[in-house]
Design a protein around this motif. Structure first.
Motif, PDB file in Angstrom:
ATOM      1  N   THR A   1     -23.102  61.800  -1.821  1.00 56.97           N
ATOM      2  CA  THR A   1     -24.087  63.071  -1.615  1.00 56.97           C
ATOM      3  C   THR A   1     -23.600  64.390  -2.348  1.00 56.97           C
ATOM      4  OG1 THR A   1     -24.102  61.503   0.597  1.00 56.97           O
ATOM      5  CG2 THR A   1     -25.496  63.742  -0.265  1.00 56.97           C
ATOM      6  N   ILE A   2     -24.883  64.375  -3.063  1.00 56.28           N
ATOM      7  CA  ILE A   2     -24.093  65.659  -3.730  1.00 56.28           C
ATOM      8  C   ILE A   2     -25.446  66.663  -2.724  1.00 56.28           C
ATOM      9  CG2 ILE A   2     -25.156  67.082  -5.708  1.00 56.28           C
ATOM     10  CD1 ILE A   2     -23.727  64.798  -6.984  1.00 56.28           C
ATOM     11  N   VAL A   3     -24.955  68.085  -2.637  1.00 56.80           N
ATOM     12  CA  VAL A   3     -25.584  68.932  -1.995  1.00 56.80           C
ATOM     13  C   VAL A   3     -26.144  70.501  -2.892  1.00 56.80           C
ATOM     14  CG1 VAL A   3     -26.278  70.351   0.126  1.00 56.80           C
ATOM     15  CG2 VAL A   3     -24.519  68.410   0.280  1.00 56.80           C
ATOM     16  N   ALA A   4     -26.735  70.567  -2.281  1.00 60.51           N
ATOM     17  CA  ALA A   4     -27.056  72.019  -3.426  1.00 60.51           C
ATOM     18  C   ALA A   4     -27.116  73.348  -2.339  1.00 60.51           C
ATOM     19  CB  ALA A   4     -28.752  72.309  -4.259  1.00 60.51           C
ATOM     20  N   VAL A   5     -27.050  73.528  -2.098  1.00 60.45           N
ATOM     21  CA  VAL A   5     -26.239  74.877  -1.344  1.00 60.45           C
ATOM     22  C   VAL A   5     -27.142  76.421  -1.938  1.00 60.45           C
ATOM     23  CG1 VAL A   5     -25.763  76.018   0.390  1.00 60.45           C
ATOM     24  CG2 VAL A   5     -24.993  74.107  -0.395  1.00 60.45           C
ATOM     25  N   GLY A   6     -28.115  76.583  -1.478  1.00 57.19           N
ATOM     26  CA  GLY A   6     -28.915  77.582  -2.490  1.00 57.19           C
ATOM     27  C   GLY A   6     -30.286  78.154  -2.324  1.00 57.19           C
ATOM     28  N   GLY A   7     -31.147  78.185  -3.318  1.00 61.19           N
ATOM     29  CA  GLY A   7     -32.928  78.736  -3.656  1.00 61.19           C
ATOM     30  C   GLY A   7     -33.470  78.043  -4.477  1.00 61.19           C
ATOM     31  N   ILE A   8     -34.857  78.113  -4.300  1.00 59.16           N
ATOM     32  CA  ILE A   8     -36.029  77.127  -4.800  1.00 59.16           C
ATOM     33  C   ILE A   8     -34.797  76.598  -6.586  1.00 59.16           C
ATOM     34  CG2 ILE A   8     -38.093  76.447  -6.049  1.00 59.16           C
ATOM     35  CD1 ILE A   8     -38.959  77.728  -3.842  1.00 59.16           C
ATOM     36  N   ASP A   9     -34.607  77.243  -7.816  1.00 59.43           N
ATOM     37  CA  ASP A   9     -33.951  76.894  -8.792  1.00 59.43           C
ATOM     38  C   ASP A   9     -33.048  76.355  -8.763  1.00 59.43           C
ATOM     39  OD1 ASP A   9     -32.634  79.405 -11.489  1.00 59.43           O
ATOM     40  OD2 ASP A   9     -33.969  78.289 -11.277  1.00 59.43           O
TER      41      ASP A   9
ATOM     42  N   ASP B   1     -27.076  57.429  -9.203  1.00 62.15           N
ATOM     43  CA  ASP B   1     -27.527  57.050  -7.598  1.00 62.15           C
ATOM     44  C   ASP B   1     -26.204  57.617  -6.699  1.00 62.15           C
ATOM     45  OD1 ASP B   1     -26.826  53.469  -6.320  1.00 62.15           O
ATOM     46  OD2 ASP B   1     -28.569  55.074  -6.444  1.00 62.15           O
ATOM     47  N   VAL B   2     -27.270  58.926  -6.581  1.00 64.24           N
ATOM     48  CA  VAL B   2     -26.415  59.037  -5.486  1.00 64.24           C
ATOM     49  C   VAL B   2     -27.609  59.742  -4.608  1.00 64.24           C
ATOM     50  CG1 VAL B   2     -23.715  60.291  -7.056  1.00 64.24           C
ATOM     51  CG2 VAL B   2     -26.526  62.028  -6.890  1.00 64.24           C
ATOM     52  N   VAL B   3     -27.114  60.297  -3.620  1.00 59.28           N
ATOM     53  CA  VAL B   3     -28.792  61.097  -2.225  1.00 59.28           C
ATOM     54  C   VAL B   3     -28.100  62.818  -2.212  1.00 59.28           C
ATOM     55  CG1 VAL B   3     -28.860  60.811  -0.123  1.00 59.28           C
ATOM     56  CG2 VAL B   3     -27.917  58.920  -0.897  1.00 59.28           C
ATOM     57  N   PHE B   4     -29.000  62.868  -2.385  1.00 57.17           N
ATOM     58  CA  PHE B   4     -29.798  64.376  -2.469  1.00 57.17           C
ATOM     59  C   PHE B   4     -29.722  65.090  -1.390  1.00 57.17           C
ATOM     60  CE2 PHE B   4     -29.899  68.267  -4.858  1.00 57.17           C
ATOM     61  CZ  PHE B   4     -31.175  68.438  -4.461  1.00 57.17           C
ATOM     62  N   GLY B   5     -28.893  66.524  -1.018  1.00 56.94           N
ATOM     63  CA  GLY B   5     -28.965  66.978   0.119  1.00 56.94           C
ATOM     64  C   GLY B   5     -29.733  68.514  -0.311  1.00 56.94           C
ATOM     65  N   ILE B   6     -29.812  68.921   0.710  1.00 55.42           N
ATOM     66  CA  ILE B   6     -30.593  70.478   0.461  1.00 55.42           C
ATOM     67  C   ILE B   6     -30.488  71.467   1.574  1.00 55.42           C
ATOM     68  CG2 ILE B   6     -32.557  71.906   0.084  1.00 55.42           C
ATOM     69  CD1 ILE B   6     -34.005  69.697  -1.176  1.00 55.42           C
TER      70      ILE B   6
END
Lengths: 249, 134
Positions: free
Chosen positions: A57-65, A78-83
């Motif tokens: 699982t790869i998670v983006a921690v931040g804004g829309i950009d 083939d990973v799961v995407f988190g926000i």
């Protein structure tokens, strides 16, 4: 299991928020590895590293950009995407079910996900959050879908949003043409009579792909940055991303 | 971006040519030259002008339509509607002031088999067509 890509914090509040998020993730038992996006490494570099280390699982921690950048980078894997959003944004709220960072961390713990597809403009610019097109009011537009074409005038904005559609394979684009930057609004009276006020000047189409031409070139903006201008072709990507959300379809 | 039965809306200053198909509701306030197909509700607003057939589950008309309208459940013509064409449905409502030039078929029609529930025997369970004039 979790690899977090943090946007570089800005100001005292930014640092405080980053600290709060890290504490919350530890408290939930999903701390994982945390990387800060800085001048040395790009989003693509960090995603490649995470995949090489076999993070699921790869998670983006931040804004829309940042969210759009990470979504583009992970699409081939083939990973799961988190926000975890760090801004209160209606687009993010509709994307995952909240614009609050604390609730988003709880979604990560539950790991409910649904498939989504990126939109792509002119075969080069991908986006997950809505793209907007600023149209001059005296400009006309021609919208070409696979089985119909539309002509209109007097619109100030077009908005393209990748959406999931019940009963389909989550691969549609919602295209809204808005007058004067407004969209559907509820009137005061409608709050009492539970009826939604329809602004009949606006238009909305749900398509797999389309072309858009305007009589005057119009800017295409994603995450506050101009990426293209009309004429444009837009479609959904073939490959789906598994996105962690508050509730599934 | 949650999964939704997305509405298609054709705004008042818009002209659409071709075949418009949507699984969700369709709202028309502009001009459509071509056919409209929906698995749900089609709303034809007062400012709408449609030249072509409409096929849906329910159709609510306040504008102008020239073409055959087929609705699995219900067609409603509002007071300011102008319809030139045939209406095929199970239930029809026409409000005072509506202008309707054409034929109506309800219950038994060439499309009747589309309105029959699976396994239903028409000989024993025929439903009476309902026409409401207001």
């Amino acid at each position: 299991m979790y690899y977090y890509i943090f946007e570089a914090p800005v100001g005292q509040k930014g640092f405080e928020r980053t600290g709060q998020i890290k504490e919350q993730l530890s408290a939930l038992g999903i701390a994982g590895e945390m990387a800060m996006l800085s001048g040395g490494k790009t989003v693509e570099d960090l995603v490649s590293m995470a995949v090489a280390k076999r993070y699921s699982t790869i998670v983006a921690v931040g804004g829309i950009d940042l969210i759009n950048q990470v979504a583009r980078a992970i699409e081939e894997y083939d990973v799961v995407f988190g926000i975890i959003p760090n801004t209160d944004n209606a687009d993010l709220a509709s994307l995952i079910g909240t614009s609050g960072w604390k609730e988003a961390t709880e979604f990560l713990k539950k790991r409910l996900w649904r498939p989504v597809r990126l939109g792509i403009i002119n075969e080069k610019n991908c986006f997950l959050t809505p793209a907007t097109i600023e149209i001059e009011e005296d400009s006309s537009y021609q919208f070409l879908a696979s089985k119909y074409q539309v002509r209109g005038t007097g619109y100030t904005q077009a908005r393209i949003t990748p959406i999931g559609v019940e009963g389909k394979d989550n691969s549609m684009l919602k295209v809204e043409f808005i007058k004067d930057g407004t969209s559907k609004k509820r009137s005061v009276l409608s709050r009492f009579f539970a009826k939604e006020t329809q602004i009949v000047g606006d238009s909305c189409f749900v398509v797999n792909s389309f072309e858009l031409n305007t009589s005057k070139a119009a800017k295409v903006i994603v995450a506050g940055a101009e990426i293209e201008s009309t004429p444009l072709k837009c479609r959904t990507q073939e490959k789906m991303i598994r996105l962690i959300v508050g509730k599934t379809v | 971006m949650a999964a939704e039965q997305a509405d298609t809306i054709v705004g008042a200053q818009v002209e659409l040519k071709g075949s418009l198909k949507n699984t969700g509701p369709v709202h028309i306030y502009g001009k459509v030259i071509g056919d409209i197909i929906s698995d749900g509700l089609v709303v034809v607003g007062e400012t709408a002008i449609i030249q072509g057939p409409i096929t849906a589950k329910q159709v609510d008309i306040s504008g102008q339509v020239q073409g055959t309208i087929t609705a699995k459940e219900h067609i409603e013509l509002q007071a300011k509607s102008i319809v030139r064409g045939d209406l095929i449905t199970n239930r029809l409502s026409i409000k005072a002031g509506a202008i309707f030039i054409g034929k109506s078929q309800m219950g038994e029609s060439k499309g009747n088999e589309e309105f029959v529930e699976e396994g239903q025997d028409l000989r024993t369970e025929k439903k009476k067509p309902r026409l409401e004039l207001e």
